[in-house]
Write an enzyme that holds these catalytic residues in place. Structure first.
Site, PDB file in Angstrom:
ATOM      1  NE  ARG A   1      36.837  36.186  38.525  1.00 56.79           N
ATOM      2  CZ  ARG A   1      37.064  35.498  37.400  1.00 56.79           C
ATOM      3  NH1 ARG A   1      36.480  34.319  37.221  1.00 56.79           N
ATOM      4  NH2 ARG A   1      37.868  35.975  36.466  1.00 56.79           N
TER       5      ARG A   1
ATOM      6  CE1 TYR B   1      42.843  38.684  41.508  1.00 59.91           C
ATOM      7  CE2 TYR B   1      43.085  39.466  39.262  1.00 59.91           C
ATOM      8  CZ  TYR B   1      42.322  39.320  40.406  1.00 59.91           C
ATOM      9  OH  TYR B   1      41.055  39.837  40.449  1.00 59.91           O
TER      10      TYR B   1
ATOM     11  CG  HIS C   1      42.997  35.868  35.556  1.00 65.59           C
ATOM     12  ND1 HIS C   1      43.344  34.984  36.534  1.00 65.59           N
ATOM     13  CD2 HIS C   1      42.662  37.025  36.188  1.00 65.59           C
ATOM     14  CE1 HIS C   1      43.232  35.573  37.723  1.00 65.59           C
ATOM     15  NE2 HIS C   1      42.829  36.802  37.532  1.00 65.59           N
TER      16      HIS C   1
ATOM     17  NE  ARG D   1      40.375  35.464  40.717  1.00 64.29           N
ATOM     18  CZ  ARG D   1      40.334  34.630  39.690  1.00 64.29           C
ATOM     19  NH1 ARG D   1      40.253  33.329  39.910  1.00 64.29           N
ATOM     20  NH2 ARG D   1      40.384  35.069  38.456  1.00 64.29           N
TER      21      ARG D   1
ATOM     22  CG  HIS E   1      39.491  38.990  45.249  1.00 64.77           C
ATOM     23  ND1 HIS E   1      38.701  38.211  44.433  1.00 64.77           N
ATOM     24  CD2 HIS E   1      40.411  39.554  44.428  1.00 64.77           C
ATOM     25  CE1 HIS E   1      39.116  38.310  43.179  1.00 64.77           C
ATOM     26  NE2 HIS E   1      40.154  39.127  43.155  1.00 64.77           N
TER      27      HIS E   1
ATOM     28  CE  LYS F   1      34.724  40.550  37.682  1.00 68.35           C
ATOM     29  NZ  LYS F   1      35.831  41.030  38.532  1.00 68.35           N
TER      30      LYS F   1
END
Length: 390
Positions: free
Chosen positions: A155, A271, A262, A238, A235, A180
């Site tokens: 990230r 994603y 994740h 990613r 982003h 995160k």
């Protein structure tokens, strides 16, 4: 004796929530923006105890109708969903811990339908444009940040917080002690990612990158404007990295989740948008593999034709030096076709990399581009068939 009932307006509750709850979150800055937006609502002066579900529905509808001053479009459903989640948490804290309301009026109110996850993939030409721009940028950090984002699926916040003491270039591991989702993880570095880091001049301690989040956002926006690239977020790199990890075909979903960080496999699926071209090869299995390799590279490439005093010149844009010449357009096209076919076959023989079509960086008017097919047949007059406008 009756206990005194506490009273608090929504605005006061939001301010207290920011001071007591939001400040402890990793997303404090983003949540502060949401609180600031809600504080502007005409409902901010209403007592929290007096809120009912219809009031929350009104706030929802009013926010959905508002115009975002930055984009000129309506506030997105995703933004309103996040604001409603914030309000729901506020009312729960207000009811349980502060005693300023008796229930949570957000519970039974419908949230706006979530927008579909972004499926923006980085095209080959965009990648080449971006890397060339970043390589020439006066701040070396920008190039390395882009390379690491594509190669590691980290990230933006994780990249900007990287420290040299957490990077082992010999083992090719980047350790992230604080992510995160609250858990630490080790991210494997590809050779390309490691080499990019080495270009910065490895140190024993300190921050790897000098960019702040706002600084990177500004540099990214300026770059896209100058390159003419639309609708690409940092982003999205990613997204691209996760999709490429799947397309390798050598990692299972749990291994990819370990790399990307994740926790929810459902989120990881959002994603990941596999390219159909990768799936085509799998459909064929191992049948005629050699033939598949050859044919997959013998595809039309963009070219441009120019009239010169000496005749017509046709240039194939994705390659340096592949040129066809002739007294007429037909002869020049045939010459370019032969040169392209010969170059592709020699590259396959020598195992040299062959670029996919449409990766050229030259500025060309789309209306002038023709697609040159290395396998097209020639007519009796020497005009290649299968030649189409781009």
């Amino acid at each position: 004796m009756m206990h005194e009932t506490k009273e608090m307006t929504l605005g006061e509750g939001l301010i207290l929530y920011r001071q007591k709850i939001s400040i402890l979150k990793k997303g404090y800055v983003q949540e502060s923006y949401r609180i600031a937006s809600l504080l502007k609502s005409r409902h901010a002066s209403k007592k929290m105890r007096d809120f009912r579900s219809p009031d929350i529905a009104t706030i929802r509808d009013e926010r959905l109708a508002q115009i975002n001053s930055r984009t000129g479009t309506c506030i997105s459903p995703s933004t309103v969903r996040l604001e409603m989640s914030l309000l729901s948490n506020l009312f729960d804290v207000g009811r349980i811990e502060w005693g300023v309301c008796d229930s949570n009026p957000v519970t039974n109110v419908r949230k706006p339908k979530a927008a579909p996850g972004r499926d923006r993939r980085l095209t080959a030409r965009e990648e080449r444009q971006i890397l060339r721009y970043c390589h020439a940028h006066p701040t070396a950090d920008l190039y390395v940040l882009v390379v690491l984002a594509i190669e590691t699926a980290m990230r933006q916040g994780e990249l900007l917080k990287l420290e040299w003491e957490h990077i082992n270039l010999q083992r090719r591991i980047a350790h992230l002690p604080d992510t995160k989702n609250g858990s630490k993880r080790d991210v494997p570095l590809s050779l390309k990612a490691r080499d990019a880091l080495i270009q910065l001049g490895a140190k024993t301690k300190g921050q790897v990158f000098s960019y702040t989040a706002n600084g990177l956002k500004s540099a990214w926006r300026i770059m896209l404007q100058r390159l003419g690239i639309e609708d690409l977020h940092f982003h999205d790199l990613r997204h691209e990295a996760c999709s490429r990890l799947f397309e390798l075909g050598t990692l299972d979903i749990m291994e990819i989740a370990a790399i990307s960080g994740h926790k929810s496999l459902a989120m990881l699926k959002r994603y990941t948008h596999l390219k159909a071209a990768k799936l085509v090869k799998k459909l064929e299995g191992n049948k005629h593999r050699g033939q598949q390799v050859v044919i997959s590279h013998l595809v039309p490439y963009p070219a441009v034709a120019n009239q010169t005093p000496a005749g017509v010149v046709v240039r194939v844009l994705d390659f340096e030096g592949i040129v066809g010449r002739g007294a007429t357009a037909e002869q020049a096209l045939q010459s370019a076709q032969d040169a392209l076919l010969r170059h592709l076959m020699v590259s396959l023989r020598d195992k040299r990399p062959i670029p996919a079509p449409d990766q050229y960086l030259e500025q060309v008017d789309d209306s002038e581009i023709i697609m040159l097919d290395p396998l097209c047949l020639s007519t009796a007059q020497g005009t290649p068939t299968g030649l189409t406008l781009f």
